[in-house]
Design an enzyme around this catalytic site. Structure first.
Site, PDB file in Angstrom:
ATOM      1  N   ASP A  40       0.849  -1.187   0.000  1.00 53.07           N
ATOM      2  CA  ASP A  40       0.000   0.000   0.000  1.00 53.07           C
ATOM      3  C   ASP A  40       0.883   1.234   0.000  1.00 53.07           C
ATOM      4  O   ASP A  40       1.970   1.229   0.569  1.00 53.07           O
ATOM      5  CB  ASP A  40      -0.946   0.020   1.211  1.00 53.07           C
ATOM      6  N   THR A  59     -13.084  -2.517  -9.065  1.00 56.85           N
ATOM      7  CA  THR A  59     -14.215  -2.363  -9.978  1.00 56.85           C
ATOM      8  C   THR A  59     -13.862  -1.237 -10.938  1.00 56.85           C
ATOM      9  O   THR A  59     -13.657  -0.096 -10.524  1.00 56.85           O
ATOM     10  CB  THR A  59     -15.495  -2.014  -9.194  1.00 56.85           C
ATOM     11  N   GLY A  91     -26.004   3.526  -0.217  1.00 58.52           N
ATOM     12  CA  GLY A  91     -24.820   4.390  -0.204  1.00 58.52           C
ATOM     13  C   GLY A  91     -23.572   3.531  -0.189  1.00 58.52           C
ATOM     14  O   GLY A  91     -23.579   2.408  -0.695  1.00 58.52           O
ATOM     15  N   CYS A 151     -19.468   1.689  -3.087  1.00 59.22           N
ATOM     16  CA  CYS A 151     -19.625   0.870  -4.303  1.00 59.22           C
ATOM     17  C   CYS A 151     -20.869   1.201  -5.122  1.00 59.22           C
ATOM     18  O   CYS A 151     -20.766   1.658  -6.255  1.00 59.22           O
ATOM     19  CB  CYS A 151     -19.622  -0.605  -3.920  1.00 59.22           C
ATOM     20  N   LYS A 169     -21.294   4.729  -6.947  1.00 64.43           N
ATOM     21  CA  LYS A 169     -20.304   5.018  -8.003  1.00 64.43           C
ATOM     22  C   LYS A 169     -20.431   4.025  -9.163  1.00 64.43           C
ATOM     23  O   LYS A 169     -20.182   4.377 -10.310  1.00 64.43           O
ATOM     24  CB  LYS A 169     -18.885   5.043  -7.426  1.00 64.43           C
TER      25      LYS A 169
HETATM   26  N1  LIG Z   1     -15.371  -2.101  -0.310  1.00 63.48           N
HETATM   27  C1  LIG Z   1     -16.152  -3.000  -0.876  1.00 63.48           C
HETATM   28  O1  LIG Z   1     -17.090  -3.503  -0.278  1.00 63.48           O
HETATM   29  C2  LIG Z   1     -15.895  -3.452  -2.292  1.00 63.48           C
HETATM   30  C3  LIG Z   1     -16.567  -4.586  -2.766  1.00 63.48           C
HETATM   31  C4  LIG Z   1     -16.330  -5.008  -4.057  1.00 63.48           C
HETATM   32  C5  LIG Z   1     -15.471  -4.289  -4.884  1.00 63.48           C
HETATM   33  N2  LIG Z   1     -14.862  -3.169  -4.405  1.00 63.48           N
HETATM   34  C6  LIG Z   1     -13.940  -2.452  -5.304  1.00 63.48           C
HETATM   35  O2  LIG Z   1     -12.613  -2.787  -4.926  1.00 63.48           O
HETATM   36  C7  LIG Z   1     -11.749  -1.651  -5.121  1.00 63.48           C
HETATM   37  C8  LIG Z   1     -11.053  -1.316  -3.816  1.00 63.48           C
HETATM   38  O3  LIG Z   1     -12.053  -0.937  -2.883  1.00 63.48           O
HETATM   39  P1  LIG Z   1     -11.721  -0.771  -1.339  1.00 63.48           P
HETATM   40  O4  LIG Z   1     -13.031  -0.550  -0.664  1.00 63.48           O
HETATM   41  O5  LIG Z   1     -10.846  -1.880  -0.909  1.00 63.48           O
HETATM   42  O6  LIG Z   1     -10.894   0.592  -1.342  1.00 63.48           O
HETATM   43  P2  LIG Z   1     -10.147   1.249  -0.113  1.00 63.48           P
HETATM   44  O7  LIG Z   1     -10.227   2.718  -0.329  1.00 63.48           O
HETATM   45  O8  LIG Z   1     -10.652   0.684   1.174  1.00 63.48           O
HETATM   46  O9  LIG Z   1      -8.627   0.776  -0.267  1.00 63.48           O
HETATM   47  C9  LIG Z   1      -7.838   1.093  -1.376  1.00 63.48           C
HETATM   48  C10 LIG Z   1      -6.380   1.078  -0.934  1.00 63.48           C
HETATM   49  O10 LIG Z   1      -5.569   1.200  -2.096  1.00 63.48           O
HETATM   50  C11 LIG Z   1      -4.435   2.006  -1.760  1.00 63.48           C
HETATM   51  N3  LIG Z   1      -3.871   2.542  -2.995  1.00 63.48           N
HETATM   52  C12 LIG Z   1      -4.456   3.381  -3.891  1.00 63.48           C
HETATM   53  N4  LIG Z   1      -3.624   3.602  -4.927  1.00 63.48           N
HETATM   54  C13 LIG Z   1      -2.483   2.894  -4.684  1.00 63.48           C
HETATM   55  C14 LIG Z   1      -1.277   2.713  -5.409  1.00 63.48           C
HETATM   56  N5  LIG Z   1      -1.060   3.296  -6.583  1.00 63.48           N
HETATM   57  N6  LIG Z   1      -0.323   1.904  -4.855  1.00 63.48           N
HETATM   58  C15 LIG Z   1      -0.534   1.307  -3.667  1.00 63.48           C
HETATM   59  N7  LIG Z   1      -1.663   1.449  -2.946  1.00 63.48           N
HETATM   60  C16 LIG Z   1      -2.635   2.223  -3.455  1.00 63.48           C
HETATM   61  C17 LIG Z   1      -5.003   3.057  -0.823  1.00 63.48           C
HETATM   62  O11 LIG Z   1      -3.995   3.651  -0.033  1.00 63.48           O
HETATM   63  C18 LIG Z   1      -6.003   2.228  -0.002  1.00 63.48           C
HETATM   64  O12 LIG Z   1      -5.426   1.722   1.177  1.00 63.48           O
HETATM   65  C19 LIG Z   1     -12.626  -0.531  -5.682  1.00 63.48           C
HETATM   66  O13 LIG Z   1     -12.559  -0.543  -7.070  1.00 63.48           O
HETATM   67  C20 LIG Z   1     -14.018  -0.935  -5.218  1.00 63.48           C
HETATM   68  O14 LIG Z   1     -15.026  -0.439  -6.057  1.00 63.48           O
HETATM   69  C21 LIG Z   1     -15.033  -2.738  -3.129  1.00 63.48           C
END
Ligand SMILES: NC(=O)c1ccc[n+]([C@@H]2O[C@H](COP(=O)([O-])OP(=O)(O)OC[C@H]3O[C@@H](n4cnc5c(N)ncnc54)[C@H](O)[C@@H]3O)[C@@H](O)[C@H]2O)c1
Length: 451
Positions: free
Chosen positions: A39, A131, A268, A271, A274
């Site tokens: 990260d 996503t 809300g 996910c 957006k």
């Molecule tokens: N949260 C959910 O319930 C969920 C469910 C299904 C899919 N998703 C999808 O999964 C993806 C991630 O969601 P999330 O909720 O885990 O996001 P999040 O914001 O909780 O975590 C993302 C992490 O990525 C890190 N990051 C960003 N750019 C980076 C880079 N260039 N190098 C290293 N680290 C980097 C950030 O610091 C952060 O810790 C999104 O596309 C989201 O739509 C989320």
């Protein structure tokens, strides 16, 4: 948790240690793979390396602790520490909405460039879990090809969308409804499928674009269900029909079911809003009208304003009225307040001059500062001297607070139940003027949180 034996342990790097990346990392380590989470946040990596988990997910701290202790799980900010030896590199970075509704791919692009510069001539499978719009797999391949000085092979790109539910993410990792894997060549998809071989659940092996589309369609359909039942709830009230009973009556139909059918103040989180916006944007890009998706957004917004309208109508004015708000996160059992309907409603109430006293069991840091300033120490404390109480998130804890006590500390008697969580009869029996969403009578319908 019973997990079978894996076929062959792999070296895995997971870029992004948020909700998705952290659950993936800890889950794959539990399956026997050697996983390094990368990260860009040094603070987050330091905390995770000490086993301090920042997301509220039952079972996750234990799983992370176990992985760290066994040496199968590690965290770093350095791509060079994990990418060169990786057989698989998962990308699980955030893809927030831009103002125009398109998914913001800057994090994916940045992560891909960082991966490319650490590859050392190797050709691991790069698996996108974020996503991201249809065509992103090809975008990642293009960045790799243009960034690598001497591309040795055509990049091995796979799309493996994530379907976890926040608050049940660990359970969902080990018990997937399905695993969707899309790739340009089937061998790469099968290699990723092998990583999950200890899990049961149907595997859908398909092409890159179809996998990407499946994720958007799934989320947009769930959002559509929520907006559909919210629209019906509005119709139920003037017709003198209880929407919860209508839901009970139709949910038993195996073709319909009960999930994402909870009337309330709307969906809300990070996910659904957006992803609906991004799918609409894709429609606009290709000149395809998406009136259903537009209506889903419109109804969702109207649920927020409807909550405010009802409180205003009952209180006469919101100016200088003290409103106790229970719940700030976008749903119960999560620490996430991103795109929370509760945050929107609080903003609208404050805009009309209301004074907010809020309580949320996790006091979410992700809420805006002006909301965090309203946090009280308990549900009862928030209700003290309030003219009205608004329940905006379905935390189970709220059901345990005795309503008689709540009523006794309040100045007023208005109770807006924005999640249809309480018993109308019980609330009225202690003297509340009870308002809910599409409910006109009788008993509560206890339900599972699923938005
Ligand atoms: N949260 C959910 O319930 C969920 C469910 C299904 C899919 N998703 C999808 O999964 C993806 C991630 O969601 P999330 O909720 O885990 O996001 P999040 O914001 O909780 O975590 C993302 C992490 O990525 C890190 N990051 C960003 N750019 C980076 C880079 N260039 N190098 C290293 N680290 C980097 C950030 O610091 C952060 O810790 C999104 O596309 C989201 O739509 C989320």
């Amino acid at each position: 948790m019973s997990i079978g034996n894996i076929v062959e342990p792999a070296n895995v790097a997971v870029v992004g240690c948020g909700h998705v990346g952290l659950v993936m990392s800890a889950g794959l380590a539990e399956l026997g793979h050697r996983v390094t989470g990368i990260d860009r946040s040094a603070e987050l990596v330091a905390k995770l390396s000490q086993g301090k988990v920042h997301v509220h997910e039952p079972g996750l701290p234990e799983l992370v602790g176990k992985g760290l202790a066994s040496g199968m799980l590690a965290f770093t900010t350095e791509y060079d520490a994990a990418v060169p030896d990786a057989d698989f590199i998962f990308v699980a970075v955030d893809t927030p909405a831009t103002l125009g509704g398109a998914a913001d791919l800057r994090n994916i692009r940045a992560a891909t460039r960082s991966i490319a510069s650490s590859l050392n001539g190797k050709s691991p499978v790069i698996v996108n879990k974020s996503t991201s719009p249809i065509g992103t797999g090809e975008t990642i391949a293009g960045i790799l090809q243009s960034t690598l000085a001497k591309p040795h092979r055509v990049p091995r790109i796979v799309s493996n969308p994530e379907f976890l539910r926040q608050g049940r993410a660990v359970h969902d990792f080990f018990n997937p409804d399905r695993i969707v894997i899309g790739a340009r060549v089937p061998e790469d998809a099968h290699a990723v499928a092998e990583l999950y071989s200890a899990l049961s659940g149907p595997m859908i092996i398909t092409d890159l674009r179809t996998a990407e589309m499946i994720k958007y369609v799934a989320n947009s359909f769930l959002a559509t269900r929520v907006s559909f039942i919210n629209e019906i709830s509005r119709l139920c009230e003037p017709l003198g029909v209880d929407v919860d009973e209508v839901v009970s009556g139709i949910a038993l139909d195996a073709r319909i079911g009960s999930h994402f059918f909870n009337p309330g103040i709307g969906f809300g989180g990070s996910c659904l809003p957006k992803d609906v916006a991004a799918l609409r944007y894709m429609g606009e890009t290709f000149g395809v009208a998406t009136p259903v998706l537009s209506a889903v957004q419109e109804v969702n917004q109207a649920q927020r304003t409807g909550a405010v309208r009802r409180l205003r109508a009952r209180l006469g004015t919101l100016e200088n009225k003290t409103i106790a708000v229970w719940g700030v996160t976008f749903k119960g059992e999560t620490e996430d307040a991103r795109e929370s309907p509760a945050v929107d409603v609080i903003g609208l109430l404050r805009n009309e001059g209301a004074v907010i006293r809020s309580y949320d069991p996790v006091r979410p840091d992700s809420a805006p500062e002006e909301v965090r300033k309203t946090y009280c120490s308990s549900a009862l404390e928030a209700a003290r001297d309030a003219d009205a109480l608004a329940i905006l998130t379905d935390w189970p804890e709220f059901l345990k607070v005795p309503l008689v006590q709540v009523k006794s500390v309040m100045r007023g008697s208005v109770l807006f139940d924005g999640r249809n969580a309480l018993s109308k009869a019980e609330a009225e029996s202690v003297g509340f003027a009870y308002l809910a969403v599409g409910r006109v009578s009788r008993s509560p319908r206890r339900r599972e949180t699923d938005e």
